[in-house]
Write a protein that holds these residues in place. Structure first.
Motif, PDB file in Angstrom:
ATOM      1  N   LYS A  26       0.849  -1.204   0.000  1.00 56.96           N
ATOM      2  CA  LYS A  26       0.000   0.000   0.000  1.00 56.96           C
ATOM      3  C   LYS A  26       0.875   1.240   0.000  1.00 56.96           C
ATOM      4  N   PRO A  27       0.412   2.285  -0.678  1.00 55.40           N
ATOM      5  CA  PRO A  27       1.159   3.545  -0.661  1.00 55.40           C
ATOM      6  C   PRO A  27       1.029   4.241   0.688  1.00 55.40           C
ATOM      7  N   VAL A  28       2.104   4.795   1.157  1.00 58.54           N
ATOM      8  CA  VAL A  28       2.095   5.635   2.358  1.00 58.54           C
ATOM      9  C   VAL A  28       2.569   7.019   1.928  1.00 58.54           C
ATOM     10  N   LEU A  29       1.675   7.987   1.996  1.00 57.22           N
ATOM     11  CA  LEU A  29       1.982   9.348   1.560  1.00 57.22           C
ATOM     12  C   LEU A  29       2.771  10.055   2.645  1.00 57.22           C
ATOM     13  N   ASP A  80       5.962   0.950  13.608  1.00 57.11           N
ATOM     14  CA  ASP A  80       5.054   1.286  14.705  1.00 57.11           C
ATOM     15  C   ASP A  80       3.611   1.386  14.219  1.00 57.11           C
ATOM     16  N   CYS A  81       3.436   1.798  12.960  1.00 57.12           N
ATOM     17  CA  CYS A  81       2.082   1.902  12.389  1.00 57.12           C
ATOM     18  C   CYS A  81       1.600   0.572  11.811  1.00 57.12           C
ATOM     19  N   ASP A  82       2.451  -0.476  11.890  1.00 57.81           N
ATOM     20  CA  ASP A  82       2.104  -1.815  11.410  1.00 57.81           C
ATOM     21  C   ASP A  82       1.741  -1.797   9.930  1.00 57.81           C
ATOM     22  N   LEU A  83       2.703  -1.309   9.120  1.00 58.25           N
ATOM     23  CA  LEU A  83       2.495  -1.199   7.671  1.00 58.25           C
ATOM     24  C   LEU A  83       3.623  -1.938   6.943  1.00 58.25           C
ATOM     25  N   PRO A  84       3.678  -3.262   7.058  1.00 57.29           N
ATOM     26  CA  PRO A  84       4.809  -4.006   6.487  1.00 57.29           C
ATOM     27  C   PRO A  84       4.932  -3.896   4.976  1.00 57.29           C
ATOM     28  N   GLY A  85       3.827  -3.657   4.260  1.00 62.04           N
ATOM     29  CA  GLY A  85       3.871  -3.563   2.803  1.00 62.04           C
ATOM     30  C   GLY A  85       3.928  -2.141   2.284  1.00 62.04           C
ATOM     31  N   ALA A  86       4.399  -1.220   3.124  1.00 62.72           N
ATOM     32  CA  ALA A  86       4.408   0.199   2.759  1.00 62.72           C
ATOM     33  C   ALA A  86       5.330   0.474   1.585  1.00 62.72           C
ATOM     34  N   GLU A  87       4.860   1.336   0.673  1.00 61.22           N
ATOM     35  CA  GLU A  87       5.676   1.901  -0.396  1.00 61.22           C
ATOM     36  C   GLU A  87       5.559   3.418  -0.300  1.00 61.22           C
ATOM     37  N   LEU A  88       6.678   4.093  -0.190  1.00 64.32           N
ATOM     38  CA  LEU A  88       6.680   5.518   0.110  1.00 64.32           C
ATOM     39  C   LEU A  88       6.314   6.363  -1.110  1.00 64.32           C
ATOM     40  N   VAL A  89       5.390   7.300  -0.900  1.00 65.32           N
ATOM     41  CA  VAL A  89       5.052   8.323  -1.886  1.00 65.32           C
ATOM     42  C   VAL A  89       5.450   9.652  -1.264  1.00 65.32           C
ATOM     43  N   LEU A  90       6.553  10.211  -1.724  1.00 62.94           N
ATOM     44  CA  LEU A  90       7.157  11.375  -1.092  1.00 62.94           C
ATOM     45  C   LEU A  90       6.702  12.659  -1.774  1.00 62.94           C
ATOM     46  N   CYS A  91       6.250  13.615  -0.976  1.00 62.20           N
ATOM     47  CA  CYS A  91       5.829  14.924  -1.483  1.00 62.20           C
ATOM     48  C   CYS A  91       6.826  15.971  -0.970  1.00 62.20           C
TER      49      CYS A  91
END
Length: 308
Positions: A26-29, A80-91
């Protein structure tokens, strides 16, 4: 000696984490300022927002000055946010990039594809030292340049955090995309005032294309208003009959009354501001959701819509 439960075996824990990284992508903004990092993500069909302050001196104007510290900081936050599948979307913040609009390339140009004549254009950034992207705007092309060193820095941060860097965007162009959606019913010119991190800039758009991006030199309110009105007058003088002018103010709520006198209602101008759609719920009940500036809210709103 009691045997460990299956769920406690390190091998199974590692396997479970690896599996979740594959199936819970999932994307993490993420938007960054000199003081804090804000991240937003979708979990269970609901968007969440978390705000954390940087350690002193690790990031300035979007540049990760201490890459290892920033990588560890983001990795700990994602864990800490329990987001093992995170993909970073950097602004990236305003000062991290520069842009210009190149006329005459039309809507048939593909996003991200640069015209071969770009090296001959007077650009506000060093073409050889920048990562450059573009997006069509009516019969023009918006070209954004980000220093290579900055992109390489964030790539290293993502690698240190063991997280994919899915996408990098610039807050000004992202916010503009959201603004276009919010003002799509408006048929006239648009004056967009952005007050963000001690800087004030005026962006003037005609037919959805930015024609002026003016960074104000004055800082006193009355002097600012004079400078803004002079800039608008000089811009409108280029056409015999300027279209109606609508204003959008990306300023804090408590500052809005300070800027509303810019709207010349006697000349048919109007304020187009409306309440922004909700972005996310606060992950930490003690943290205020409205910590985002209206400008940052616009930028993240565009990315949220695009990454759903």
């Amino acid at each position: 000696m009691p045997l460990p439960a299956l769920a406690e075996l390190p091998q199974l824990t590692a396997l479970s984490l690896a599996w979740r990284r594959l199936v819970e992508i999932k994307p993490v903004l993420i938007t960054v300022t000199n003081k804090r990092l804000v991240c937003c993500w979708d979990k269970g069909g609901r968007w969440w927002q978390r705000v954390v302050d940087w350690p002193d001196g690790v990031c300035r104007d979007g540049v990760p000055l201490q890459r290892e510290a920033v990588g560890e900081f983001i990795a700990d936050l994602i864990f800490d946010c329990d987001l093992p599948g995170a993909e970073l979307v950097l602004c990236l913040p305003l000062r991290a990039a520069a842009w210009c609009v190149v006329d005459g390339y039309g809507l048939d140009g593909a996003p991200g594809v640069l015209p071969p004549t770009l090296p001959s254009v007077d650009l506000p950034f060093d073409l050889a030292e920048s990562y450059v992207t573009s997006s069509p705007m009516q019969d023009a092309l918006a070209v954004v340049g980000v220093p290579r060193s900055l992109i390489q820095g964030w790539s290293e941060v993502a690698e240190l955090a063991d997280l994919p860097l899915r996408r990098v965007d610039w807050s000004l162009t992202a916010a503009q995309r959201a603004l276009q959606q919010l003002t799509q019913a408006w048929q006239g010119d648009l004056a967009w005032l952005v007050v963000e991190e001690q800087s004030i800039r005026l962006v003037l758009l005609r037919q959805r294309v930015p024609e002026v991006d003016h960074l104000l030199e004055a800082d006193e309110p009355v002097a600012c208003q004079r400078e803004i009105r002079a800039c608008v007058a000089a811009w409108q003088a280029h056409v015999a009959t300027p279209p109606p002018l609508g204003w959008w103010f990306s300023v804090k709520t408590e500052q809005a009354d300070q800027w509303l006198p810019l709207v010349d209602r006697a000349a048919g101008e109007c304020c187009l501001n409306q309440p922004l759609p909700a972005l996310a719920e606060s992950w930490d009940e003690a943290a205020a959701v409205d910590v985002l500036s209206p400008f940052q809210h616009l930028a993240l709103l565009a990315l949220q819509q695009e990454e759903r």
